[in-house]
Design an enzyme around this catalytic site. Structure first.
Site, short mmCIF file in Angstrom:
data_model
loop_
_atom_site.label_atom_id
_atom_site.label_comp_id
_atom_site.label_asym_id
_atom_site.label_seq_id
_atom_site.Cartn_x
_atom_site.Cartn_y
_atom_site.Cartn_z
N ASP A 160 0.98 -1.31 -0.06
CA ASP A 160 0.09 0.01 0.01
C ASP A 160 0.72 1.36 0.03
O ASP A 160 0.68 2.33 1.05
CB ASP A 160 -0.81 -0.11 1.12
CG ASP A 160 -1.86 1.29 0.90
OD1 ASP A 160 -2.18 1.73 0.02
OD2 ASP A 160 -2.31 1.66 2.27
N GLU A 408 4.09 -7.64 7.68
CA GLU A 408 2.50 -8.15 7.42
C GLU A 408 2.68 -9.29 6.31
O GLU A 408 2.03 -9.44 5.28
CB GLU A 408 1.71 -7.17 6.87
CG GLU A 408 1.27 -6.23 7.98
CD GLU A 408 0.10 -5.01 7.55
OE1 GLU A 408 -0.08 -4.93 6.42
OE2 GLU A 408 -0.47 -4.57 8.46
N TYR A 464 -5.99 -2.65 13.72
CA TYR A 464 -6.88 -1.44 13.10
C TYR A 464 -8.30 -1.76 13.64
O TYR A 464 -9.14 -1.66 12.78
CB TYR A 464 -6.65 -1.43 11.64
CG TYR A 464 -5.37 -0.81 10.90
CD1 TYR A 464 -5.27 0.30 10.91
CD2 TYR A 464 -4.41 -1.84 10.81
CE1 TYR A 464 -4.15 0.73 10.48
CE2 TYR A 464 -3.02 -1.32 10.31
CZ TYR A 464 -3.03 0.01 10.03
OH TYR A 464 -1.66 0.56 9.92
N GLU A 501 1.79 -0.81 14.01
CA GLU A 501 0.56 0.18 13.30
C GLU A 501 -0.58 0.21 13.95
O GLU A 501 -1.12 -0.90 14.48
CB GLU A 501 0.35 -0.27 11.82
CG GLU A 501 1.84 -0.34 10.99
CD GLU A 501 1.54 -0.82 9.58
OE1 GLU A 501 0.33 -0.66 9.15
OE2 GLU A 501 2.43 -0.80 8.91
#
Length: 599
Positions: A160, A408, A464, A501
């Site tokens: 990303d 990740e 998240y 994150e």
């Protein structure tokens, strides 16, 4: 690899500036005739303006001419590239001299002596920005046959952020002795009371010499002594502390036949790093990470070196009360690492092992389906090379306190443990300072599904809740986040947990009376919820926000002109939440934050 510096025996010439440039095929034995130019260093993508050129995938070329400086028979000329993304071949006067694969680490090319006689040299650099299932980062590569029979190459990023490319970091022409210092390895061991340090220095040379002399200087340039039998004990040592850096210098000199033939100054800090009892210790004090994931990403420069932006970023980082960042998702420039050393900024150092996830999307497929990632990826060779080159480059940096083996990856899929076990061990074998090693975990790889966290020293989590999970429902997000963190702590009670994150996309200036995602108010509420949970987890040793600043990404329905999870906009203007973070982070000490922290 030693950073290029001036010394009594070394000189260098900066080749930055305007070069000839061409997208497409070229014969390096001929002059470029496209009429186009490009600045070095920078990404070409945002400078070329044209849409098709900006998104170009394939071969591209740089060219410039340089005069040869006068050198003697004991010296050599070296072309030194900070990085070329993602692959490079170097030609001088049409002759192929060498190549390098990997877009984020430096490499050197020695110019043969027979080319010195020509006076002026034609330097041509081939580059290529193709990414596939053998490269790091990983890209989804394909070719499209056009109506005219031509081939259009395409890379859909398996990550990303935008696939910026070019000669991203400085190019230097270095004049050095043929017999020279090729590497310096510095380690230190502190006494239990942290008052004394035994400094060890190992020197590698390009050829045998009569004598290697190593002098140690303090930060005020006072000589403390010289290395004998590979070591020197320093009394009343000044430690490299978080946001309070102190740097010593090792001056290495080579002698042959009684004459000085090469000398080099390597700065270093003295500090200890270890993990124990669920805590992360720097100088035997439990440390709390406050900081960011970042990107090398600025307007116009793209991923190209921007030293003014680097300094501004670290000044903003300190102003908000932070103390650390992760080099997500690739090694940052050597200039940034040296700056972090000087400012006392803690760095988690990461290789470009991102995209190791078959069928990745930025929106994230939350299912735990096994996509067969570890049967499809052919990245082992690139992964080993990336680790070797990063450790070789950054081993002496005091700011570097932990290595990252991947960001990740599909660590919940079959084959992950077998893939990563030798790579984690490679870090441990190569690093002379034996820093902790981690892997940054993706949210699908929950404690009951992950297959690799037993290999690493620190549990690093990208989470998240409230954004990709329980989107917009912060009450449910809080319950889910706390449960998972407690599960990790129960599974690995002796390992620290670090949030590498967490964040929510936020458009500057978008407001609402209600908790509506993308507004500045929701971003504040999101972080308040997250911090309420973090403060209840004894083994949680820090929080690194995703992201420091908004950054450019590839085109997708989820991204409107980039990723907007930054606390700052892309041009470094603060969002509303910055005041909240400054209040929180300035109240959290760098050391001894958690009440249960014990030595």
């Amino acid at each position: 690899m030693l950073y290029p510096i001036f010394s009594k025996t070394r000189s260098m010439y900066d080749l930055s500036g305007v070069w000839n440039f061409k997208l497409g095929e070229h014969d390096p034995g001929k002059k470029l005739s496209s009429g186009e130019v490009m600045v070095v260093p920078t990404s070409f993508n945002d400078v070329v303006v044209d849409k098709d050129k900006r998104n170009y995938i394939g071969d591209f070329w740089y060219e410039r001419f340089l005069d040869i400086p006068q050198i003697n028979q004991d010296q050599e000329l070296v072309l030194r590239f900070g990085s070329v993304t993602h692959a490079a071949k170097v030609y001088v006067n049409g002759q192929f001299l060498g190549q390098h694969q990997g877009g984020f680490t430096p490499f050197e090319i020695v110019i043969p002596e027979h080319l010195h006689q020509d006076g002026q040299l034609q330097l041509a650099v081939y580059a290529n920005n193709v990414l596939d299932y053998t490269t790091l980062p990983v890209g989804n590569y394909s070719e499209e046959v056009l109506e005219d029979g031509g081939i259009k190459k395409q890379v859909k990023e398996n990550f990303d952020f935008f696939n910026y490319a070019g000669i991203h970091r400085p190019v230097k022409l270095v004049v050095r002795p043929k017999i020279h210092i090729s590497d310096i390895i510095i380690t230190s061991h502190l006494s239990e009371d942290l008052k004394k340090a035994e400094v060890r220095v190992s020197v590698e040379t390009s050829a045998p010499v009569d004598k290697v002399e190593v002098l140690i200087y303090d930060q005020e340039k006072n000589k403390l002594g010289h290395i004998e039998n590979g070591k020197l004990e320093i009394e009343n040592v000044c430690l490299w502390e978080v946001l309070d850096a102190y740097l010593y210098t090792a001056r290495v000199s080579l002698f042959k036949d009684g004459n000085l033939i090469d000398t080099y100054d390597e700065e270093f800090g003295i500090r200890s790093v270890r993990v124990d009892n669920g805590q992360f210790f720097i100088n035997e004090k439990p440390f709390y990470f406050k900081g960011f994931g970042k990107h090398e990403d600025t307007y116009i420069n793209g991923r190209g070196l921007n030293e003014a932006a680097n300094l501004m970023d670290l000044n903003l980082l300190k102003e908000i009360g932070a103390n650390s960042f992760r080099t997500s998702h690739y090694p940052y420039s050597e200039e940034m690492m040296r700056l972090a050393d000087r400012l006392g900024i803690v760095v988690i150092d990461e290789i470009p092992a991102v995209g190791l996830f078959q069928n990745f999307t930025a929106a994230l497929d939350i299912s735990d389906k096994d996509h067969g990632t570890w049967k499809l990826m052919k990245t082992k060779d690139a992964h080993e090379q990336a680790i070797q080159e990063l450790v070789k480059r950054d081993k002496n940096h005091a700011c570097v306190i932990m290595w990252v083996v991947a960001n990740e990856p599909a660590s919940h899929e079959e084959g992950a443990h077998e893939y990563f076990e030798p790579l984690v061990q490679l870090y441990k074998d190569l690093d002379p300072q034996k820093r902790p090693v981690t892997l940054v975990n993706i949210l699908m790889a929950t404690p009951d599904k992950d297959k690799v966290m037993d290999l690493v020293d620190v549990i690093c989590l990208n989470r998240y809740y409230g954004w990709y999970l329980e989107h917009g429902d912060l009450d449910k997000a809080k319950i889910g986040l706390k449960k998972e963190l407690l599960d990790w702590q129960a599974l690995y009670p002796d390992k620290p947990i670090l949030i590498t994150e967490y964040g929510a996309d936020t458009l500057p200036g978008l407001h609402s009376m209600w908790e509506i995602p993308y507004t500045e108010e929701f971003q504040c509420d999101f972080y308040d919820m997250s911090h309420d949970v973090f403060d209840t987890i004894p083994n949680l040793v820090g929080e690194q926000v995703w992201n420091f600043a908004d950054f450019e990404t590839n085109l997708m329905i989820l991204r409107v002109q980039g990723n907007h999870k930054g606390l700052f906009s892309r041009n470094r203007q603060p969002k509303q939440v910055v005041k909240t973070f400054k209040k929180r982070w300035t109240s959290i000490p760098n050391y001894h934050n958690k009440k249960n922290s014990v030595k």
